[in-house]
Design a protein around this motif. Structure first.
Motif, mmCIF file in Angstrom:
data_model
loop_
_atom_site.group_PDB
_atom_site.id
_atom_site.type_symbol
_atom_site.label_atom_id
_atom_site.label_comp_id
_atom_site.label_asym_id
_atom_site.label_seq_id
_atom_site.Cartn_x
_atom_site.Cartn_y
_atom_site.Cartn_z
ATOM 1 N N GLU A 158 4.269 -20.411 -10.061
ATOM 2 C CA GLU A 158 3.489 -19.990 -8.898
ATOM 3 C C GLU A 158 3.531 -21.060 -7.811
ATOM 4 O O GLU A 158 3.401 -22.246 -8.090
ATOM 5 N N GLN A 175 2.083 -23.295 -4.993
ATOM 6 C CA GLN A 175 0.758 -23.828 -4.710
ATOM 7 C C GLN A 175 0.774 -24.548 -3.372
ATOM 8 O O GLN A 175 1.802 -25.063 -2.942
ATOM 9 N N PHE A 176 -0.394 -24.590 -2.746
ATOM 10 C CA PHE A 176 -0.546 -25.257 -1.461
ATOM 11 C C PHE A 176 -1.676 -26.278 -1.550
ATOM 12 O O PHE A 176 -2.681 -26.048 -2.198
ATOM 13 N N GLY A 177 -1.485 -27.384 -0.875
ATOM 14 C CA GLY A 177 -2.514 -28.411 -0.852
ATOM 15 C C GLY A 177 -2.449 -29.191 0.442
ATOM 16 O O GLY A 177 -1.604 -28.939 1.294
ATOM 17 N N ASP A 213 -11.207 -26.638 -0.376
ATOM 18 C CA ASP A 213 -11.533 -25.774 -1.511
ATOM 19 C C ASP A 213 -11.985 -24.397 -1.027
ATOM 20 O O ASP A 213 -11.552 -23.374 -1.552
ATOM 21 N N TYR A 239 -7.158 -23.886 -0.923
ATOM 22 C CA TYR A 239 -6.069 -24.793 -1.263
ATOM 23 C C TYR A 239 -6.108 -25.099 -2.755
ATOM 24 O O TYR A 239 -7.171 -25.156 -3.367
ATOM 25 N N ASP A 240 -4.935 -25.339 -3.325
ATOM 26 C CA ASP A 240 -4.831 -25.595 -4.755
ATOM 27 C C ASP A 240 -5.055 -27.058 -5.127
ATOM 28 O O ASP A 240 -5.458 -27.357 -6.244
ATOM 29 N N PHE A 241 -4.773 -27.962 -4.208
ATOM 30 C CA PHE A 241 -5.005 -29.373 -4.508
ATOM 31 C C PHE A 241 -5.308 -30.152 -3.238
ATOM 32 O O PHE A 241 -5.028 -29.706 -2.129
#
Length: 50
Positions: free
Chosen positions: A2, A4-6, A38, A42-44
């Protein structure tokens, strides 16, 4: 896998290293930014430690 975006925490200046930008953010500012990231999904939230 998957996608992910951060985001990168702005504690070491701007993302463009050819520009000398000093970010003088307080700990409270960084926490607010993390909470906003958050809330936006966002994932991180990366905080450099060097």
């Amino acid at each position: 896998m998957e996608l992910q975006f951060g985001i990168w925490s702005p504690v070491c200046g701007g993302w463009l290293r050819v520009v000398n930008h000093e970010a003088n953010l307080s700990t409270q500012d960084l926490v607010k930014l993390a909470v906003q990231a958050d809330e936006l999904g966002y994932d991180f939230y990366y905080i450099p430690e060097h």
